[in-house]
Design an enzyme around this catalytic site. Sequence first.
Site, short mmCIF file in Angstrom:
data_model
loop_
_atom_site.label_atom_id
_atom_site.label_comp_id
_atom_site.label_asym_id
_atom_site.label_seq_id
_atom_site.Cartn_x
_atom_site.Cartn_y
_atom_site.Cartn_z
N ASN A 9 71.33 24.84 46.62
CA ASN A 9 70.03 24.16 46.69
C ASN A 9 69.10 25.03 47.53
O ASN A 9 69.26 25.11 48.74
CB ASN A 9 70.22 22.77 47.34
CG ASN A 9 68.90 22.04 47.53
OD1 ASN A 9 67.86 22.49 47.06
ND2 ASN A 9 68.95 20.89 48.20
N TRP A 10 68.17 25.67 46.85
CA TRP A 10 67.26 26.59 47.56
C TRP A 10 66.15 25.85 48.30
O TRP A 10 65.36 26.47 49.00
CB TRP A 10 66.65 27.60 46.57
CG TRP A 10 67.60 28.72 46.22
CD1 TRP A 10 68.93 28.80 46.54
CD2 TRP A 10 67.28 29.92 45.51
NE1 TRP A 10 69.45 29.99 46.06
CE2 TRP A 10 68.46 30.69 45.42
CE3 TRP A 10 66.11 30.42 44.92
CZ2 TRP A 10 68.50 31.92 44.78
CZ3 TRP A 10 66.15 31.65 44.28
CH2 TRP A 10 67.33 32.40 44.21
N LYS A 11 66.04 24.53 48.10
CA LYS A 11 64.99 23.75 48.75
C LYS A 11 63.63 24.45 48.52
O LYS A 11 63.41 24.97 47.42
CB LYS A 11 65.31 23.54 50.23
CG LYS A 11 66.72 22.94 50.39
CD LYS A 11 67.06 22.47 51.77
CE LYS A 11 68.48 21.89 51.78
NZ LYS A 11 68.84 21.32 53.06
N HIS A 91 68.21 13.35 47.39
CA HIS A 91 68.55 14.18 48.54
C HIS A 91 68.01 13.52 49.81
O HIS A 91 66.93 12.91 49.79
CB HIS A 91 67.96 15.59 48.36
CG HIS A 91 68.49 16.56 49.35
ND1 HIS A 91 68.04 16.62 50.64
CD2 HIS A 91 69.47 17.49 49.25
CE1 HIS A 91 68.71 17.56 51.30
NE2 HIS A 91 69.59 18.10 50.47
N GLU A 93 66.49 14.68 52.25
CA GLU A 93 65.14 15.11 52.63
C GLU A 93 64.08 14.35 51.83
O GLU A 93 62.98 14.11 52.31
CB GLU A 93 65.01 16.64 52.46
CG GLU A 93 65.81 17.37 53.54
CD GLU A 93 66.34 18.73 53.16
OE1 GLU A 93 65.92 19.30 52.14
OE2 GLU A 93 67.22 19.23 53.90
N GLU A 159 76.53 14.23 51.55
CA GLU A 159 75.85 15.13 52.50
C GLU A 159 75.52 14.34 53.76
O GLU A 159 74.46 13.68 53.83
CB GLU A 159 74.56 15.68 51.88
CG GLU A 159 74.79 16.52 50.65
CD GLU A 159 73.69 17.56 50.47
OE1 GLU A 159 74.03 18.73 50.34
OE2 GLU A 159 72.50 17.19 50.47
N GLY A 165 71.74 21.63 57.60
CA GLY A 165 70.90 22.62 58.28
C GLY A 165 71.11 22.69 59.78
O GLY A 165 70.30 23.27 60.50
N SER A 203 75.91 22.38 55.81
CA SER A 203 76.31 23.59 56.54
C SER A 203 77.58 24.24 55.98
O SER A 203 78.37 24.81 56.73
CB SER A 203 76.46 23.31 58.04
OG SER A 203 75.23 22.90 58.59
N GLY A 224 73.06 24.66 50.95
CA GLY A 224 71.66 24.97 51.21
C GLY A 224 71.49 26.41 51.66
O GLY A 224 71.53 27.35 50.86
N GLY A 225 71.35 26.60 52.97
CA GLY A 225 71.03 27.92 53.54
C GLY A 225 71.89 29.06 53.03
O GLY A 225 71.38 30.14 52.72
P1 13P Z 1 72.66 23.37 54.40
O1 13P Z 1 73.81 23.98 53.64
O2 13P Z 1 71.58 24.34 54.72
O3 13P Z 1 73.14 22.58 55.58
O4 13P Z 1 71.96 22.31 53.41
C1 13P Z 1 72.75 21.37 52.77
C2 13P Z 1 71.94 20.65 51.77
O5 13P Z 1 71.07 19.87 52.10
C3 13P Z 1 72.20 20.96 50.34
O6 13P Z 1 71.54 20.06 49.52
#
Ligand code: 13P
Length: 246
Positions: A9-11, A91, A93, A159, A165, A203, A224-225
Amino acid sequence: MTNLYLIGNWKQHGSRAAIQAFSEQWSFDPNPQLRIAIAPPFLYLQALREALPDCHVAAQDCSVHAQGAHTGEVSADMLVDLGCQYVIVGHSERRQYHGETDALIAEKLAAAQSAGVTPILCVGEQQAAREAGKQDEVVRAQLRSALATSQPNLLIAYEPVWAIGTGLTATPAQANDMHDMIRQEVSSLLGSSHATPILYGGSVNAENADALFACPHVDGALVGGASLEAASFMAIAQSASNNLSH
Ligand code: 13P
């Protein structure tokens, strides 16, 4: 082990140059039991699909509407039209910063399923709920609401919000216990004949992926990251592949 799923997920990250660099570094032997997808911002879906033909593409959200006067929205049908395999729905967020309610998430899930793009439903508790020991209660309520009208065609991503993050990861035991609970809840809501894949997110990185993929109830990861760089995403894909061969 049947299949594993690895979704990046590149957000709100990415650019044409970043896609170009990622695709030049990406080199991974496809494994039919490992489904890999990347979810870039909407406007890079096409570029990513062309640059990485071995991977699927996923969207990060979709509209509840099929079409119409809804400025800024992207429908599930449009995602299918673009060759998108998956769409992330609910999600944390979007729940936290964009006011998405359980009712709206259930509608998005239905919109995705009826268009034919597989939703990845995200659930997870906040830190305060985990500290109060209420994580099962919170996640169960999210599932009951989102899945009330759902078809069996979906993936679920657990999640925990406190792990997103932050560099804090759920321990393999915490992830496995929660996935076990989710599996039981989903089978009572949708019927036990459907094996819904349950991914862990929060993470995940090249160092902790192995231990998470080794958990019997973990069917993959939503990253994510660590999905932004080809090297770290390939290392996680390699862990997944190693676990499939066990
Ligand atoms: P991180 O891997 O950066 O913690 O993000 C997780 C996430 O929200 C994937 O959707």
